[in-house]
Scaffold this motif. Structure first.
Motif, short mmCIF file in Angstrom:
data_model
loop_
_atom_site.label_atom_id
_atom_site.label_comp_id
_atom_site.label_asym_id
_atom_site.label_seq_id
_atom_site.Cartn_x
_atom_site.Cartn_y
_atom_site.Cartn_z
N ARG A 154 0.82 -1.21 0.00
CA ARG A 154 0.00 0.00 0.00
C ARG A 154 0.86 1.26 0.00
NH1 ARG A 154 -4.94 -1.75 0.17
NH2 ARG A 154 -5.50 -3.63 1.34
N LEU A 175 1.88 1.83 -3.50
CA LEU A 175 0.78 2.35 -4.30
C LEU A 175 0.49 3.81 -3.99
CD1 LEU A 175 -1.53 -0.78 -4.07
CD2 LEU A 175 -0.63 0.20 -6.19
N GLU A 176 0.63 4.19 -2.73
CA GLU A 176 0.39 5.58 -2.34
C GLU A 176 1.41 6.53 -2.95
OE1 GLU A 176 0.44 5.38 1.87
OE2 GLU A 176 -1.54 4.44 2.04
N ALA A 215 -2.67 1.63 -11.13
CA ALA A 215 -2.53 1.73 -9.68
C ALA A 215 -3.86 1.42 -9.00
CB ALA A 215 -2.04 3.12 -9.29
N GLY A 216 -4.95 1.90 -9.58
CA GLY A 216 -6.26 1.63 -9.01
C GLY A 216 -6.62 0.16 -9.05
N ALA A 243 -4.64 -1.57 -6.34
CA ALA A 243 -5.17 -1.25 -5.01
C ALA A 243 -6.43 -2.07 -4.72
CB ALA A 243 -5.47 0.25 -4.92
N GLU A 244 -7.31 -2.18 -5.70
CA GLU A 244 -8.53 -2.98 -5.51
C GLU A 244 -8.19 -4.46 -5.34
OE1 GLU A 244 -11.32 -2.29 -8.61
OE2 GLU A 244 -11.47 -0.13 -8.23
N CYS A 294 -5.51 -5.64 -4.02
CA CYS A 294 -4.99 -5.80 -2.65
C CYS A 294 -6.14 -5.86 -1.65
CB CYS A 294 -4.04 -4.65 -2.31
SG CYS A 294 -2.41 -4.76 -3.07
N ASP A 295 -7.13 -5.00 -1.85
CA ASP A 295 -8.29 -5.02 -0.95
C ASP A 295 -8.98 -6.38 -0.98
OD1 ASP A 295 -7.86 -2.39 -0.29
OD2 ASP A 295 -9.32 -1.59 -1.73
N GLU A 350 -6.60 -9.22 0.76
CA GLU A 350 -6.10 -9.08 2.12
C GLU A 350 -6.88 -9.91 3.14
OE1 GLU A 350 -4.59 -5.64 5.23
OE2 GLU A 350 -5.59 -5.06 3.36
N THR A 354 3.71 -4.64 -7.28
CA THR A 354 3.94 -3.32 -6.69
C THR A 354 5.41 -3.01 -6.56
OG1 THR A 354 3.73 -4.23 -4.44
CG2 THR A 354 1.74 -3.33 -5.46
#
Length: 299
Positions: A145, A148-149, A159-160, A163-164, A166-167, A170, A265
């Protein structure tokens, strides 16, 4: 460290600057043309004349991780495990907002070519008792994360998507880890982290050492069959030597998904141009399509 360096992250230029300053503090020679061995989460420079490899971490925020690496290296040495040792120099040294450590240099060292060598090292590592000092729980998501930030130079939609992903991954990862037997794991166990000292293999890079399921250390080699064209016969030999086929474990797919997101990442950090950008695009396409057998290329 100025604001520009903070924005651009770790580069060869600012890592070299930190390396040179830290060498002065440690009483080592300043070698402006020292060979850059690796640039990723850290930068590694070789000082063969001094018998030292200088390791530059991204920032002082990695102080706990750097302290863990030094503790693990000393612990492994105390158990006679084949590993690289930190030098006697005072360390870590802060230089230009980075943390710098010093490690023994292995002359003519080269990465292991055989996964059988890695299997033996992991088998012996996992047979050691757990250390008598605290280690963090295996949790690759915070660093993913953070990457990604701070992502730059890649498409916002990529990147989006990551991020999704990873959500989505997790929760399953955390449930699996919480229900599994946990012990010390290397955390980033692949052939690139085995250095051959003549005929003696050394397990290197203790940045990701943690407490988690030992299966985590077996996943990279299993993935390599589908992603990096590792011959199935080589993987079968890896399984024979280590004694377990992680692909037959019920949690394998969860760990594989997490591992691949970590690889993506990491690559994202250097994917602004050239071969890394092309490889990042190829891997993104395979993830979007859910193609688990698309060949990736090591960089």
């Amino acid at each position: 460290m100025d604001a520009h360096e903070i924005r651009e992250g770790l580069t060869e230029s600012n890592a070299r600057r930190a390396m040179l300053t830290a060498c002065v503090s440690a009483g080592l020679p300043q070698l402006p043309d020292a060979e850059l061995l690796r640039l990723g989460e850290n930068a590694l420079f070789a000082l063969p004349e001094a018998g030292v490899v200088v390791r530059v971490a991204r920032s002082t925020e990695m102080a706990d991780k750097v302290a863990k690496e030094l503790a693990v290296a000393s612990w492994l040495a105390g158990h006679g495990f084949p590993s690289v040792h930190p030098t006697d120099a005072p360390q870590p040294i802060e230089a230009h907002g980075r943390l710098v450590t010093f490690w023994e240099y292995v002359p003519n060292g080269s990465p292991a070519t055989s996964v059988t060598i890695l299997a033996r090292l992991l088998r012996d590592l996992h047979a050691l008792p757990d250390p008598d000092f605290p280690l963090p729980d295996l949790d690759p998501f915070p660093i993913m994360r953070r990457r990604l930030e701070t992502a730059s130079g890649i498409r916002r939609e990529d990147a989006g998507f990551l991020a999704e992903a990873c959500d989505e991954a997790e929760d399953a990862f955390r449930v699996l880890v919480a229900s599994s037997s946990r012990h010390m794991v290397h955390g980033d166990a692949h052939r690139g982290n085995v250095l051959m000292d003549d005929d003696r293999p050394l397990l290197i890079d203790y940045e990701a050492v943690a407490v988690g399921p030992r299966a985590w250390d077996l996943v990279p080699t299993a993935i390599a069959v589908d992603r990096f064209d590792l011959p199935p016969a080589d993987y079968a030999e890896f399984v024979r030597v280590y004694g377990t086929d992680v692909t037959e474990w019920y949690g394998y797919q969860v760990l594989r998904t997490t591992r691949e997101l970590g690889m993506m990442t990491w690559l994202m950090q250097i994917a602004q141009s050239g071969p890394a950008a092309d490889e990042f695009a190829l891997r993104m396409e395979s993830l979007r399509k859910g193609d688990l057998e698309r060949r990736w290329h090591a960089l």
